[in-house]
Design a protein around this motif. Structure first.
Motif, PDB file in Angstrom:
ATOM      1  N   ASN A   1      -0.758   0.916 -11.736  1.00 41.37           N
ATOM      2  CA  ASN A   1      -0.681  -0.567 -11.475  1.00 41.37           C
ATOM      3  C   ASN A   1      -0.427  -0.654 -10.019  1.00 41.37           C
ATOM      4  O   ASN A   1      -0.481   0.147  -9.278  1.00 41.37           O
ATOM      5  N   THR A   2      -0.155  -1.903  -9.456  1.00 38.89           N
ATOM      6  CA  THR A   2      -0.070  -1.835  -8.163  1.00 38.89           C
ATOM      7  C   THR A   2       1.365  -1.940  -7.623  1.00 38.89           C
ATOM      8  O   THR A   2       1.545  -1.885  -6.324  1.00 38.89           O
ATOM      9  N   THR A   3       2.466  -1.512  -8.382  1.00 37.07           N
ATOM     10  CA  THR A   3       3.691  -1.545  -7.909  1.00 37.07           C
ATOM     11  C   THR A   3       4.387  -0.364  -8.197  1.00 37.07           C
ATOM     12  O   THR A   3       5.295   0.026  -7.495  1.00 37.07           O
TER      13      THR A   3
ATOM     14  N   ASP B   1       1.075  -1.055  -0.080  1.00 37.28           N
ATOM     15  CA  ASP B   1       0.064  -0.105   0.051  1.00 37.28           C
ATOM     16  C   ASP B   1       0.869   1.303  -0.040  1.00 37.28           C
ATOM     17  O   ASP B   1       2.147   1.278   0.655  1.00 37.28           O
TER      18      ASP B   1
END
Ligand SMILES: [Zn+2]
Length: 1001
Positions: free
Chosen positions: A775-777, A766
């Motif tokens: 994106n998540t990274t 997070d």
């Protein structure tokens, strides 16, 4: 693989001592410029093939004026600088007489009838599982509050180095400076306030044992309460106190029968006749057996069990039991840390060291881990398993400030040039070469410290290993010996495989009626004429590479051609704001020196051209769109500086309506006040990020402007928002100009992407801050300056290993102010533990608060504020309950026990709960709350510390304006009960105690 490397004491390459005029001392804890002596670095070994030393980047000229505060301040209703705590210099808060005198009558019932407290026995504290019956107990020992006179002994070998000389304390806090201006006898000095005149402090290094308590909420100044000698049971019973890891705290302590207390007279509490002072009075399950009605307590915790739990007829106030001197004092903790840790450099060679507090002025020597100026963690010792982490509920997070400015004594990161081959990386996880990579097979291969992949060493990078397996050139290469460094990026790291152009700054000035009338436009144009000479430059560059452009607007936009060959600037008007385009390319973005005459002419003319305007309506989204399109056309990244005054109600994309509604406060719809009213700005922000267009917004509202919506683009592009309510030149120009100067001169990285890699077992899950993520990274930042932080939370995805520890690597790819594409790398190694006590011994409360505040401030976007507050309280109680259950020695249930590293967690958390976002007072506007919410999102640890626990100005300075500033001051008295119903420090401690007991029962 063992990454517990320790570098030799002195890295052989000398670290230059560049001068950074842009560095403001106040950013580092707000201390006045106490500079430590230069550190004795070794000499540089000379250039090494493949390693090109370049000058550290940075601005090397003086700012046009000094004294810019580190962060802008906000205003609440016109003229009230409700968020003016930044840059106040040497100021103070804390349980002092100042606080007490401001206490409101309404808070009276709270502190007074507190029950007797059982003090924590002074025992030798094993850091293992709960002690067994062999535990040494000294039942009558006083409370262990280490904050009083003597510092707590350091946890052996963990985080806290041996205490250093007290004589060389770094700061002047607290007895010099403004605080010393108190007339003698009116306000005790801090050290006096923390000790009992009648009781000699113990002559040993252990924490003094506080004894009885007087209530802080008596309405009178906080004066020493003990007049007699040490009471039986109050003294130093028990073995020498060596329990550095926790402090037991304020819960009221039972007094032995006997007078000795000064304070308001009254009958002793009924249950106070116990023959065993200090122990048995707490067994009834409620905190505080003798308690009158608590009419005011319900408001801070509606729905929660009331604090006293014994409603009844009003009773006369019993003698005070809770001694505010025994409550952990932030001021004392800050002072102790300055004394103990401010005099020696923090050397980063050892894994898992807890750095000094952000309020301590200290130097850093990089010996393999990133400086705490770049990365601070909530804990430097991570539980090995996710089960342990869940049990403790201590958030695992790092607050990362990738481009943090350093004090002049510290070298900024070296730039490493690996030529066309680019930086060396792990083939599998793409981590960058760093000191923790393990070279094997005589140096022909290396094993990645993050994913364990075995990689070949390219021939041009080969080097032999010494007998310890270390490369013989390790200390000649920053990437093999330092925690932080930069790589020059190759074209592969550039957008469209093309090296970037230098960035551009575009100044976009609202020239509607309000902006003209207040004198803002004239002031701004005058300032820009000189400020443009101070655009950020790199290294030794003679002039900035940054080009500039100008736009003015109300409900149409005016572009200016300021090409150097023109005699006069030319204006082009675009009135089709629905389909924004840039009417000129050539001559819009120019070099300041080349076009100086034309620019000066333009800045002279703008205030005159619009002097008679009657146009009150403005547009907003089309302005950002125009700036972004201009950067796109010029194929460069850059920053927009928007100076805006009103709610954009003119017919155009992004048009807004006034939807302010205070009636929504404390309803389920309150969250909508923090949400943007249209999705148009998110869409626009996304386009800006793709272009590397960062937006800084200066707001000058006379009324509601919907900061929640207007700040969306700055927030998602890594920009800043400044707000000057009811701007008046005579009152506000100083603050505005200093903000502006600082903002324009800031070194910024553009078109940036940040990625945080971790070793196997944990990963970043997070992120909090001013950025965009597709994106998540990857954290995408159109711009990132030296003030902005990204807080990253980690979670386990596997078991960690005590031997190898846990590693973080933050890589920031960005375009420098000169248009150079670079990678900045920060590495940090943390310890891992199988004992919870090790976690609790290596936490940093200031960083925890930074994380928890950001978590809560994001939470209000989606959840009712009350839910967010309850979540914070529960988490805090769980953290402390887990400590008590697993790490503290058995003790009376009536006792509140706090880990030494977290003894300020309750007071700081209470400040977060009472902040305007989570508990607004009547004077706080919707825009204020939205402003503060976004402001805190990218604050570093030092900023959140002073934001939530402001140090107060001495009263003498403001005594003449008392009416106007009274509200402001009450706002800062964070240990008092607040007007909006926030609990006092004491009340909150008691509430927390109750929560913990419920969890443990
Ligand atoms: Zn790898």
């Amino acid at each position: 693989m063992n990454v517990n490397q320790s570098a030799p004491p002195v890295p052989p390459f000398g670290q230059p001592q560049p001068i950074y005029p842009g560095y403001h001392q106040s950013s580092y804890g707000g201390q006045p410029g106490t500079t430590a002596p230069p550190t004795p670095y070794g000499t540089y070994n000379g250039p090494v093939p493949g390693y090109q030393q370049t000058l550290p980047q940075g601005v090397s000229r003086a700012p046009p004026s000094s004294g810019a505060p580190p962060v802008s301040t906000a205003q609440s209703p016109c003229g009230q600088a409700a968020y003016g705590q930044f840059g106040q210099g040497d100021v103070q808060n804390g349980p002092s007489s100042t606080v007490q005198m401001q206490r409101l009558p309404g808070s009276q019932p709270f502190g007074s009838p507190l029950a007797p407290v059982v003090s924590q026995p002074a025992v030798l504290q094993p850091y293992g599982p709960p002690p067994t019956s062999a535990q040494v107990t000294a039942q009558l020992a006083g409370m262990q509050i280490s904050g009083a006179m003597a510092p707590a002994p350091p946890p052996s070998g963990l985080g806290y180095g041996p205490p250093t000389s007290l004589a060389s304390a770094s700061g002047s806090f607290p007895n010099s400076g403004p605080y010393g201006a108190y007339p003698q006898g009116q306000a005790p000095s801090l050290s006096q306030a923390q000790s009992h005149p009648g009781v000699q402090p113990p002559q040993r290094s252990a924490p003094p044992l506080a004894s009885s308590f007087t209530p802080p909420a008596s309405g009178g100044p906080r004066m020493p309460s003990m007049t007699g000698p040490l009471l039986p049971g109050q003294g130093f019973g028990g073995p020498p106190v060596s329990q550095p890891n926790h402090v037991s705290s304020p819960p009221p302590q039972a007094l032995p029968p006997g007078p000795q207390m000064t304070g308001p007279p009254g009958p002793p509490p009924p249950m106070h006749s116990s023959q065993q002072p200090g122990y048995q009075l707490q067994q009834n399950g409620s905190f505080g057996p003798t308690r009158g009605p608590q009419p005011n307590f319900g408001s801070p915790y509606p729905g929660a069990p009331t604090f006293g739990s014994q409603p009844g007829p009003p009773q006369p106030l019993p003698p005070k039991r809770l001694d505010p001197d025994a409550i952990p004092s932030p001021i004392q903790v800050i002072e102790d840390d300055r004394n103990n840790r401010g005099s020696e450099p923090f050397v980063t060679g050892v894994r898992g060291q807890v750095p000094p507090l952000v309020t301590t002025n200290f130097l850093v020597k990089d010996q393999g881990n990133a400086s705490p100026r770049y990365i601070r963690c909530t804990s430097y010792n991570i539980p090995c398993t996710s089960d342990m982490a869940k049990q403790a509920q201590v958030p695992l997070a790092a607050v990362i400030k990738p481009l943090a400015r350093l004090p002049p004594e510290e070298a900024s990161p070296y730039v490493v040039d690996h030529g066309e081959s680019g930086p060396l990386r792990c083939n599998r996880c793409k981590a960058y070469m760093c000191p923790f990579m393990q070279f094997i097979e005589g140096g022909r291969r290396f094993q990645c410290c993050f994913c364990s992949c075995i990689n070949d060493v390219p021939p041009q990078y080969f080097q032999h290993l010494d007998h310890t397996g270390k490369r013989v050139d390790a200390y000649d290469r920053p990437e093999l010996s330092l925690g932080s460094y930069e790589f020059l990026a190759t074209v592969d790291y550039c957008k469209n495989n093309k090296f970037p152009s230098p960035p551009a700054f575009i100044f976009m000035i609202d020239v509607s009626y309000n902006a003209i009338r207040t004198g803002l436009v004239r002031l701004l144009c005058e300032e820009l004429k000189s400020l443009l000479d101070y655009l950020p430059r790199e290294g030794g560059a003679e002039e900035s590479a940054i080009r500039v452009g100008f736009v003015t607007y109300n409900k149409v936009l005016h572009f200016y051609n300021v090409k150097s060959s023109l005699a006069q600037p030319q204006m082009m008007v675009v009135s089709d704001v629905a389909d924004m385009f840039v009417p000129l390319l050539d001559g819009f973005l120019v070099n300041v020196n080349e076009s100086r005459a034309v620019i000066t002419s333009l800045l002279d003319q703008i205030p005159e051209m619009f002097a008679d305007t009657r146009e009150t309506e403005t547009v907003f989204a089309p302005v950002i769109q125009a700036g972004m399109e201009a950067l796109k056309a010029a194929e460069c990244a850059g920053k927009l500086f928007l100076f805006h005054t009103s709610l954009p109600i003119a017919e155009a994309p992004g048009k807004l309506k006034n939807r302010d509604d205070r009636k929504l406060i404390n309803t389920d719809k309150e969250k909508t006040l923090f949400q943007p009213q249209t999705g148009a700005y998110q869409t626009l922000a996304k386009e800006c990020v793709a272009q590397g267009c960062c937006v800084d917004l200066f707001l000058f509202p006379n009324q509601y402007v919907d900061v929640a919506t207007l700040s969306v683009v700055p927030q998602l592009t890594g920009g800043s928002v400044y707000k000057y309510a009811c701007f008046q030149v005579e009152n506000d120009q100083e603050r505005f100009l200093s903000d502006l100067r600082r903002d324009v001169q800031k070194v910024v990285g553009f078109d940036a992407v940040m990625r945080v890699r971790t070793s196997t077992g944990i990963r970043a899950v997070d992120f909090f801050g001013a950025f965009y993520m597709s994106n998540t990274t990857d954290v995408e930042l159109a711009g990132l300056d030296g003030d902005k932080t990204v807080t990253v939370e980690f979670k386990h995805d596997d078991r960690l290993n005590e031997e190898s520890g846990a590693l973080l690597q933050c890589a920031l790819l960005y375009t420098s102010c000169a248009g150079q594409r670079r990678l900045r790398i920060h590495n940090l190694a943390l310890n891992c533990c199988t004992l919870l006590a090790d976690l609790y011994r290596n936490c940093e409360t200031d960083t925890l608060i930074n994380y928890m505040a950001k978590f809560a401030y994001r939470g209000v976007l989606n959840s009712p504020v009350k839910t967010v507050r309850d979540t914070l309280i529960t988490q805090c109680a769980q953290i402390l309950a887990c400590y008590r259950k697993n790490c503290a020695s058995p003790s009376s249930a009536g006792q509140l026990i706090l880990p030494e590293c977290m003894k300020l967690l309750p007071v700081y958390l209470n400040c977060v709960l009472k902040s305007d976002v989570l508990q607004p007072g009547a004077e706080v506007t919707t825009d204020d709350r939205a402003y503060v919410r976004q402001l805190v999102t990218s604050m570093d640890v030092a900023e959140t510390n002073v934001f939530f626990y402001p140090r107060l100005l001495p009263l003498l300075i403001v005594v003449k304006q008392e009416d106007k500033l009274e509200m402001l001051f009450k706002h800062f008295l964070v240990e008092d009960k607040s007007l909006s119903g926030g609990a006092s420090y004491v009340d909150f401690l008691c509430h927390m105690h109750k929560e913990i007991r419920q969890l443990l029962s």
